[in-house]
Structure formats: C-alpha cells, structure tokens
Design an enzyme around this catalytic site. Structure first.
Site, PDB file in Angstrom:
ATOM      1  N   ASP A  69     -10.079  13.846   7.172  1.00  0.00           N
ATOM      2  CA  ASP A  69     -10.254  15.191   6.615  1.00  0.00           C
ATOM      3  C   ASP A  69     -10.361  16.220   7.751  1.00  0.00           C
ATOM      4  O   ASP A  69      -9.707  17.266   7.728  1.00  0.00           O
ATOM      5  CB  ASP A  69     -11.525  15.200   5.750  1.00  0.00           C
ATOM      6  CG  ASP A  69     -11.756  16.511   5.012  1.00  0.00           C
ATOM      7  OD1 ASP A  69     -10.781  17.124   4.538  1.00  0.00           O
ATOM      8  OD2 ASP A  69     -12.927  16.915   4.889  1.00  0.00           O
ATOM      9  N   HIS A 122     -11.218  13.042  -2.516  1.00  0.00           N
ATOM     10  CA  HIS A 122     -12.426  13.404  -1.768  1.00  0.00           C
ATOM     11  C   HIS A 122     -12.973  14.797  -2.067  1.00  0.00           C
ATOM     12  O   HIS A 122     -14.157  15.041  -1.883  1.00  0.00           O
ATOM     13  CB  HIS A 122     -12.232  13.196  -0.255  1.00  0.00           C
ATOM     14  CG  HIS A 122     -11.483  14.287   0.451  1.00  0.00           C
ATOM     15  ND1 HIS A 122     -10.117  14.307   0.541  1.00  0.00           N
ATOM     16  CD2 HIS A 122     -11.907  15.404   1.086  1.00  0.00           C
ATOM     17  CE1 HIS A 122      -9.744  15.385   1.216  1.00  0.00           C
ATOM     18  NE2 HIS A 122     -10.812  16.067   1.552  1.00  0.00           N
ATOM     19  N   ASP A 123     -12.131  15.723  -2.525  1.00  0.00           N
ATOM     20  CA  ASP A 123     -12.631  17.072  -2.821  1.00  0.00           C
ATOM     21  C   ASP A 123     -12.775  17.339  -4.322  1.00  0.00           C
ATOM     22  O   ASP A 123     -13.078  18.473  -4.715  1.00  0.00           O
ATOM     23  CB  ASP A 123     -11.702  18.134  -2.197  1.00  0.00           C
ATOM     24  CG  ASP A 123     -11.960  18.323  -0.701  1.00  0.00           C
ATOM     25  OD1 ASP A 123     -13.123  18.159  -0.270  1.00  0.00           O
ATOM     26  OD2 ASP A 123     -10.999  18.628   0.031  1.00  0.00           O
ATOM     27  N   GLU A 145     -16.573  18.110  -5.261  1.00  0.00           N
ATOM     28  CA  GLU A 145     -17.036  19.344  -4.605  1.00  0.00           C
ATOM     29  C   GLU A 145     -16.340  20.589  -5.152  1.00  0.00           C
ATOM     30  O   GLU A 145     -16.970  21.633  -5.308  1.00  0.00           O
ATOM     31  CB  GLU A 145     -16.793  19.225  -3.094  1.00  0.00           C
ATOM     32  CG  GLU A 145     -17.575  20.224  -2.277  1.00  0.00           C
ATOM     33  CD  GLU A 145     -17.468  19.933  -0.785  1.00  0.00           C
ATOM     34  OE1 GLU A 145     -17.827  18.824  -0.367  1.00  0.00           O
ATOM     35  OE2 GLU A 145     -17.016  20.821  -0.049  1.00  0.00           O
ATOM     36  N   ASP A 146     -15.075  20.499  -5.448  1.00  0.00           N
ATOM     37  CA  ASP A 146     -14.285  21.702  -5.727  1.00  0.00           C
ATOM     38  C   ASP A 146     -13.681  21.803  -7.125  1.00  0.00           C
ATOM     39  O   ASP A 146     -12.954  22.759  -7.416  1.00  0.00           O
ATOM     40  CB  ASP A 146     -13.144  21.822  -4.699  1.00  0.00           C
ATOM     41  CG  ASP A 146     -13.665  22.092  -3.301  1.00  0.00           C
ATOM     42  OD1 ASP A 146     -14.769  22.659  -3.181  1.00  0.00           O
ATOM     43  OD2 ASP A 146     -12.977  21.731  -2.331  1.00  0.00           O
ATOM     44  N   HIS A 175      -3.454  18.915   0.571  1.00  0.00           N
ATOM     45  CA  HIS A 175      -4.513  18.503   1.491  1.00  0.00           C
ATOM     46  C   HIS A 175      -5.000  17.063   1.242  1.00  0.00           C
ATOM     47  O   HIS A 175      -4.909  16.229   2.150  1.00  0.00           O
ATOM     48  CB  HIS A 175      -5.654  19.525   1.465  1.00  0.00           C
ATOM     49  CG  HIS A 175      -6.911  19.058   2.115  1.00  0.00           C
ATOM     50  ND1 HIS A 175      -6.993  18.774   3.464  1.00  0.00           N
ATOM     51  CD2 HIS A 175      -8.148  18.800   1.603  1.00  0.00           C
ATOM     52  CE1 HIS A 175      -8.227  18.361   3.746  1.00  0.00           C
ATOM     53  NE2 HIS A 175      -8.943  18.367   2.637  1.00  0.00           N
TER      54      HIS A 175
HETATM   55 MN    MN Z   1     -11.125  18.059   2.423  1.00  0.00          MN
END
Ligand code: MN
Length: 179
Positions: free
Chosen positions: A122, A61-62, A65-66, A35
């Site tokens: 995204d 980018h993630d 967050e993840d 992704h």
């Molecule tokens: Mn994403």
C-alpha cells in the site's frame, strides 16, 4: 478455472462494487479501484506473494475504512483470516487524522506478517503515485511530509519482504530520507 482464481474474481468484483463511486485524489481523478488492484498486483508481481488470503486482503484493504463495508460482511463472504488482515490495516476513523497517522507508526511492528505485506505494498503504491503526480491541493511540503511519515511506518515493517522493502528504501533515498 482454479478455485483460487474464482475466489480472486469474486473479491475484485466485491471491491469494485464497493468503491464504484470513489475516485483517487490525482488530477485525473483515477477510479479508486485502480489502487487496491495495484496493491494486490505489487504483492504478486513484485513481492512474489502467492498467498491467496493476502492478495484478497489487498483487494479489500480500503473497503472498511472508505466504504459502508463492515468487518462482519467481509468475514461472512471471505472468511476470518481475510477479514482479520483487513481489520489490521484499517485506521480508526473516529480518531483525528494526526492521531490515526501516529497510531500507524506505533502499530506497524505489531501487525501480523500478512498485514505487514499489505501495508508495505500500500505504501509503495501511494509513494509511486505521489512521484507520478501531486494530488489536487497538495503542496510540495505536504508531499515531503507524507514521505517522512511513510518512512517511519515502513521502518516498523522491516524484515517482512526484502523485495518490496528495497524498492521503498530507494524511494525514500531519492527524497533524501536515509533509513
Ligand atoms: Mn490503500
């Protein structure tokens, strides 16, 4: 090799290590790293973006967050600008999901140009993925709701990149969403 190329390899390797145990929600459980790589590639290949910091932020980018990645870690390794862009596209996970989604709509117009680019790519990646296959456990209604929500976010990102926006508008149109 150019220092930009070296930098991108460092960045993609960092993201791959951080996301190594994660999978996407599609029935094939695609490795998660596909992704962020795909988002960066949409920016370069389809959006005509060569800004190295935007491409790095797309790859990362993630991560905040993840994964266990912290903004301070990104800043130390990749500099203030990249860390700031990632921070701008990171949801506040202490908030309930509906509130996070509402905030994305509200915050989109106030993001930096660089963060808007990452957000557009995204969304484009995720909507194409939903057209390719339905995530495990999702109903058709949930997919449509996602498109409707994404259209509201994208509406606040307009005027950023005509190439990406045109492709997003096409996807919304196919779902009967006029903007
Ligand atoms: Mn994403």
């Amino acid at each position: 090799m150019s220092s930009d190329a070296l930098m991108l390899l460092e960045t993609v390797n960092f993201a791959a290590e951080k996301h190594k145990n994660q999978r996407r929600k599609d029935p094939e459980a695609t490795p998660y790293i596909n992704h962020p790589i795909g988002v960066a590639r949409i920016l370069s290949h389809e959006g005509g973006i060569a800004d190295i910091e935007v491409l790095q932020a797309a790859l990362l980018h993630d991560t905040v967050e993840d994964t266990d990645t912290t903004p301070a870690e990104l800043e130390a390794r990749f500099g203030q600008t990249v860390a700031r862009i990632v921070q701008e596209v990171t949801d506040d996970k202490t908030l309930p999901k509906q509130e996070r989604k509402r905030q994305q709509i509200e915050h989109a117009p106030h993001c930096s140009h660089q963060a808007k680019l990452v957000k557009l790519a995204d969304k484009l990646y995720n909507l194409r993925d939903l057209n390719r296959c339905t995530p495990v456990g999702w109903t058709r209604e949930r997919v449509q709701e996602y498109f409707l929500w994404a259209a509201q976010v994208v509406n606040g990102l307009r005027g950023t990149n005509p190439l990406l926006e045109e492709k997003l508008l096409q996807l919304f149109k196919q779902r009967g969403i006029d903007m």
